[in-house]
Motif scaffolding. Structure first.
Motif, PDB file in Angstrom:
ATOM      1  N   GLN A 108     -17.263  -1.254  85.824  1.00  0.00           N
ATOM      2  CA  GLN A 108     -17.008   0.173  86.000  1.00  0.00           C
ATOM      3  C   GLN A 108     -18.197   1.019  85.540  1.00  0.00           C
ATOM      4  OE1 GLN A 108     -14.528   1.097  87.726  1.00  0.00           O
ATOM      5  NE2 GLN A 108     -14.640   3.309  87.529  1.00  0.00           N
ATOM      6  N   THR A 109     -18.845   0.632  84.464  1.00  0.00           N
ATOM      7  CA  THR A 109     -20.010   1.389  83.996  1.00  0.00           C
ATOM      8  C   THR A 109     -21.128   1.321  85.029  1.00  0.00           C
ATOM      9  OG1 THR A 109     -19.379   0.873  81.723  1.00  0.00           O
ATOM     10  CG2 THR A 109     -21.591   1.747  82.061  1.00  0.00           C
TER      11      THR A 109
ATOM     12  N   THR B 265     -11.668   6.761  86.222  1.00  0.00           N
ATOM     13  CA  THR B 265     -12.883   7.576  86.197  1.00  0.00           C
ATOM     14  C   THR B 265     -12.697   8.835  87.029  1.00  0.00           C
ATOM     15  OG1 THR B 265     -14.189   5.556  85.983  1.00  0.00           O
ATOM     16  CG2 THR B 265     -15.368   7.569  86.609  1.00  0.00           C
TER      17      THR B 265
ATOM     18  N   GLN C 234     -20.302   7.052  77.644  1.00  0.00           N
ATOM     19  CA  GLN C 234     -19.451   5.945  77.244  1.00  0.00           C
ATOM     20  C   GLN C 234     -18.247   5.878  78.180  1.00  0.00           C
ATOM     21  OE1 GLN C 234     -18.270   5.253  72.977  1.00  0.00           O
ATOM     22  NE2 GLN C 234     -16.413   6.205  73.759  1.00  0.00           N
ATOM     23  N   VAL C 235     -17.827   4.672  78.485  1.00  0.00           N
ATOM     24  CA  VAL C 235     -16.694   4.435  79.370  1.00  0.00           C
ATOM     25  C   VAL C 235     -15.622   3.696  78.573  1.00  0.00           C
ATOM     26  CG1 VAL C 235     -15.954   3.350  81.519  1.00  0.00           C
ATOM     27  CG2 VAL C 235     -18.281   4.269  81.324  1.00  0.00           C
ATOM     28  N   SER C 236     -14.391   4.247  78.577  1.00  0.00           N
ATOM     29  CA  SER C 236     -13.321   3.615  77.814  1.00  0.00           C
ATOM     30  C   SER C 236     -11.955   4.027  78.335  1.00  0.00           C
ATOM     31  CB  SER C 236     -13.430   3.985  76.334  1.00  0.00           C
ATOM     32  OG  SER C 236     -13.135   5.360  76.147  1.00  0.00           O
TER      33      SER C 236
ATOM     34  N   HIS D 292     -15.495  -2.309  74.474  1.00  0.00           N
ATOM     35  CA  HIS D 292     -14.614  -3.482  74.528  1.00  0.00           C
ATOM     36  C   HIS D 292     -14.366  -3.915  73.094  1.00  0.00           C
ATOM     37  CE1 HIS D 292     -14.607  -4.159  78.859  1.00  0.00           C
ATOM     38  NE2 HIS D 292     -15.833  -3.687  78.818  1.00  0.00           N
TER      39      HIS D 292
ATOM     40  N   HIS E  87     -19.698  -1.433  71.746  1.00  0.00           N
ATOM     41  CA  HIS E  87     -20.516  -1.324  72.954  1.00  0.00           C
ATOM     42  C   HIS E  87     -21.218  -2.672  73.162  1.00  0.00           C
ATOM     43  CE1 HIS E  87     -20.206   2.909  71.579  1.00  0.00           C
ATOM     44  NE2 HIS E  87     -20.068   3.121  72.873  1.00  0.00           N
TER      45      HIS E  87
ATOM     46  N   THR F 235     -22.140  -3.277  80.872  1.00  0.00           N
ATOM     47  CA  THR F 235     -20.817  -3.222  81.500  1.00  0.00           C
ATOM     48  C   THR F 235     -20.050  -4.510  81.243  1.00  0.00           C
ATOM     49  OG1 THR F 235     -19.691  -2.601  83.565  1.00  0.00           O
ATOM     50  CG2 THR F 235     -21.579  -4.104  83.759  1.00  0.00           C
TER      51      THR F 235
ATOM     52  N   SER G 197     -19.866   0.633  78.004  1.00  0.00           N
ATOM     53  CA  SER G 197     -18.413   0.628  77.913  1.00  0.00           C
ATOM     54  C   SER G 197     -17.998   0.119  76.536  1.00  0.00           C
ATOM     55  CB  SER G 197     -17.801  -0.237  79.021  1.00  0.00           C
ATOM     56  OG  SER G 197     -18.292  -1.559  78.939  1.00  0.00           O
TER      57      SER G 197
ATOM     58  N   GLY H 207     -12.357   4.678  82.062  1.00  0.00           N
ATOM     59  CA  GLY H 207     -12.842   3.453  82.693  1.00  0.00           C
ATOM     60  C   GLY H 207     -11.889   2.915  83.734  1.00  0.00           C
TER      61      GLY H 207
END
Length: 192
Positions: A14-15, A162, A88-90, A60, A64, A10, A58, A127
Motif C-alpha cells: 500500500q505504501t 487510503t 506514514q501509512v497505518s 507493522h 516502521h 512497505t 508503513s 492503509g
C-alpha cells in the motif's frame, strides 16, 4: 523542475501505491521523480543528485521498516539541507477514533525522535488490510487489530482505507513547498 526522490518501505504494497500516486502528482507539476524501495538500495546510494526527498513508511507491529530508519539515519545531515516530507501509512490513521489517530501520530513522533530528522511536511494516511496476502497467524492477528481500528474482520476480502484525495493534496502541498524553497516557477498540467 526539481528532481525529487520518493523513497519508501512497505509491507503488503500500500505504501508503494501511495508513493506512486504522489509521484504522478509531482510529475504533473513538471517535476522529475525517482521512486525507490529503500529495502533495495545499493550500499553506495546517495541523495546528492536530488533537490528534494519524500519518504513513506508503513507501520507493522508498532514499527516502521528497518530500511526506512536506516536510510534516514544514514542521510539525515543531507536531508536537513533539502526540502523533505515524510508520510506514514497505518490502520490507526484510517480510524475515526481520536485515540487511534493519536496513536498514529505517536508513531511518527517516535520515529522522528529516534532518527533526529525534521521533515518539512508530514502526512498520515490510512492503509489497507490485505487478508488475501496474510498467512493463517497473521490473518488472525490482523483481524484482532482491525476489530478495534476499522471493524472490517471479514477475511474473505481485502480493504483499502487510503484517502486518495488526501494523498494528492499532500503531494501538491509538498510540490508547492519545494517550488517555493527552490525558487521555481512551474506550470501545472490540467487534467481534462
Amino acid at each position: 523542475m526539481a528532481s525529487i526522490l520518493l523513497g519508501y518501505g512497505t509491507g503488503e504494497g500500500q505504501t508503494a501505491k501511495i508513493v506512486n500516486r504522489a509521484s504522478g502528482c509531482l510529475v504533473d507539476r513538471g517535476h522529475e521523480t525517482t521512486v525507490k524501495n529503500l529495502d533495495e538500495l545499493p550500499s553506495d546510494f546517495t541523495i546528492e543528485e536530488f533537490d528534494a526527498v519524500c519518504i513513506g513508511a508503513s507501520i507493522h507491529m508498532g514499527q516502521h521498516q528497518p530500511a526506512v530508519n536506516e536510510f534516514v539515519q544514514t542521510h539525515r545531515n543531507d536531508l536537513e539541507q533539502l526540502p523533505t516530507a515524510f508520510f506514514q501509512v497505518s490502520l490507526s490513521s484510517a480510524s475515526t477514533d481520536p485515540s487511534s489517530r493519536a496513536e498514529a501520530a505517536e508513531y511518527v513522533d517516535s520515529f522522528l525522535e529516534e532518527t533526529g530528522w525534521h521533515p518539512d511536511r508530514i502526512g498520515l494516511f490510512g492503509g489497507a488490510l490485505r487478508y488475501s496476502k496474510y498467512g493463517f497467524l497473521k490473518r488472525l492477528m490482523m483481524k484482532q487489530i482491525a476489530k478495534e481500528a476499522t471493524g472490517d474482520t471479514d477475511a474473505s476480502q481485502d480493504y483499502e482505507y487510503t484517502d486518495w484525495q488526501e494523498v494528492e493534496a499532500f503531494a501538491a502541498d509538498f510540490g508547492t513547498f519545494v517550488e517555493g524553497r527552490l525558487g521555481l516557477t512551474i506550470s501545472v498540467k490540467n487534467e481534462e
